[in-house]
Design an enzyme around this catalytic site. Structure first.
Site, PDB file in Angstrom:
ATOM      1  N   ALA A   1       0.805  -1.220   0.000  1.00 13.80           N
ATOM      2  CA  ALA A   1       0.000   0.000   0.000  1.00 13.80           C
ATOM      3  C   ALA A   1       0.837   1.269   0.000  1.00 13.80           C
ATOM      4  CB  ALA A   1      -0.932  -0.006   1.218  1.00 13.80           C
TER       5      ALA A   1
ATOM      6  N   GLN B   1       0.475  -6.025  -3.929  1.00 11.91           N
ATOM      7  CA  GLN B   1      -0.658  -6.312  -3.061  1.00 11.91           C
ATOM      8  C   GLN B   1      -1.779  -5.306  -3.285  1.00 11.91           C
ATOM      9  OE1 GLN B   1       1.907  -6.079   0.499  1.00 11.91           O
ATOM     10  NE2 GLN B   1       1.235  -8.145   1.002  1.00 11.91           N
TER      11      GLN B   1
ATOM     12  N   HIS C   1      -3.974  -9.443  -4.979  1.00  7.31           N
ATOM     13  CA  HIS C   1      -5.283  -9.252  -4.338  1.00  7.31           C
ATOM     14  C   HIS C   1      -6.354  -8.781  -5.306  1.00  7.31           C
ATOM     15  CE1 HIS C   1      -2.852  -8.757  -0.375  1.00  7.31           C
ATOM     16  NE2 HIS C   1      -3.110 -10.015  -0.638  1.00  7.31           N
TER      17      HIS C   1
ATOM     18  N   CYS D   1     -28.596 -10.253 -15.844  1.00  5.62           N
ATOM     19  CA  CYS D   1     -29.209 -11.553 -15.575  1.00  5.62           C
ATOM     20  C   CYS D   1     -29.787 -11.642 -14.168  1.00  5.62           C
ATOM     21  CB  CYS D   1     -28.192 -12.673 -15.778  1.00  5.62           C
ATOM     22  SG  CYS D   1     -26.985 -12.848 -14.433  1.00  5.62           S
TER      23      CYS D   1
ATOM     24  N   ASN E   1      10.720   1.302   3.011  1.00 11.47           N
ATOM     25  CA  ASN E   1       9.465   1.472   3.749  1.00 11.47           C
ATOM     26  C   ASN E   1       9.666   2.557   4.798  1.00 11.47           C
ATOM     27  OD1 ASN E   1       6.729   0.355   3.980  1.00 11.47           O
ATOM     28  ND2 ASN E   1       7.315  -0.148   6.078  1.00 11.47           N
TER      29      ASN E   1
END
Length: 241
Positions: A24, A103, A121, A152, A213
């Protein structure tokens, strides 16, 4: 930090099969909130925890409430690729990067031009009827009232992996093969706490593992290079040559 960037640049220059594994944190610079930071989705207050609302059981039992949350908190149709997405597409075009394993479900890697993307994902851009399996674009979900339905009569479900659901086998197999064959693995913008996705980095057999990170992760100790910074801010400094 400058020395770390120089090291990363050297490794990129020397590599021919780079694989990027992202979470993320890759998309936060595009205005898409992450999940586990202080301001992330999991720290906001709802009647039920996001993990519960985004589960298969909740989708089945409280479908209208699921879609209300999903439309409000998971869809960002105006989001644009940032420097990280663009640099990765550039590296792929130059023949340096062989695959992106993500992800994220926002589709920004493809929007930036990346071709080989393994979406662990799923993707919000794809939606399908649970009865006839006809596919629908994101607009079918965004513009519907309450629960979106197919012609449908079946419910249109986002092609994303909810809690309690399994990852797509073909996608996982492709990601594992790419990671196993990489000569440089860059893991970025992920806390590495969501399994089974986070476990895929264990298939890496190369000698250079890079972690980017903002916060420390459980894999920092095993990495050959760690940069605690924004992903886009790091990657935009790389030269593709």
């Amino acid at each position: 930090m400058e020395e770390a960037i120089q090291t990363l640049q050297q490794w990129v220059d020397e590599s021919q099969h780079i694989v990027f594994f992202g979470g993320a944190g890759v998309s936060t610079e595009s205005g898409i909130p992450d999940f586990r930071s202080v301001d992330g989705l999991y720290h906001q207050q709802y009647s039920q925890p996001p993990e519960t609302i985004l589960s298969h059981t909740y989708f089945e039992r409280h479908t209208e409430e699921f879609f209300r949350f999903y439309r409000n908190k998971m869809l960002f149709p105006d989001a644009q690729p940032n420097n990280a997405h663009r640099k990765l597409a550039e590296l792929e075009q130059a023949g340096k990067l062989t695959a992106v394993v993500t992800q994220n479900i926002d589709g920004l890697h493809q929007k930036a031009g990346s071709q080989c993307v393994y979406e662990l994902h799923g993707a919000v851009s794809r939606n399908y009827c649970t009865r006839c399996h006809r596919f629908y674009p994101m607009d079918a979900v965004m513009q519907s009232e309450a629960v979106p339905h197919c012609d449908c009569g079946g419910i249109i479900k986002p092609d994303v992996v909810l809690y309690e659901e399994c990852l797509d086998n073909a996608t996982v197999d492709g990601a594992v093969r790419a990671i196993a064959q990489a000569d440089l693995l860059i893991v970025a913008g992920t806390s590495l706490v969501v399994y089974p996705a986070a476990g895929l980095i264990n298939y890496y057999r190369g000698r250079r593992l890079v972690l980017i990170n903002l916060e420390p992760t459980s894999a920092d100790a095993r990495a050959d290079l760690v940069l605690h910074d924004k992903v886009g801010r790091v990657l935009e400094q790389l030269q593709v040559r």
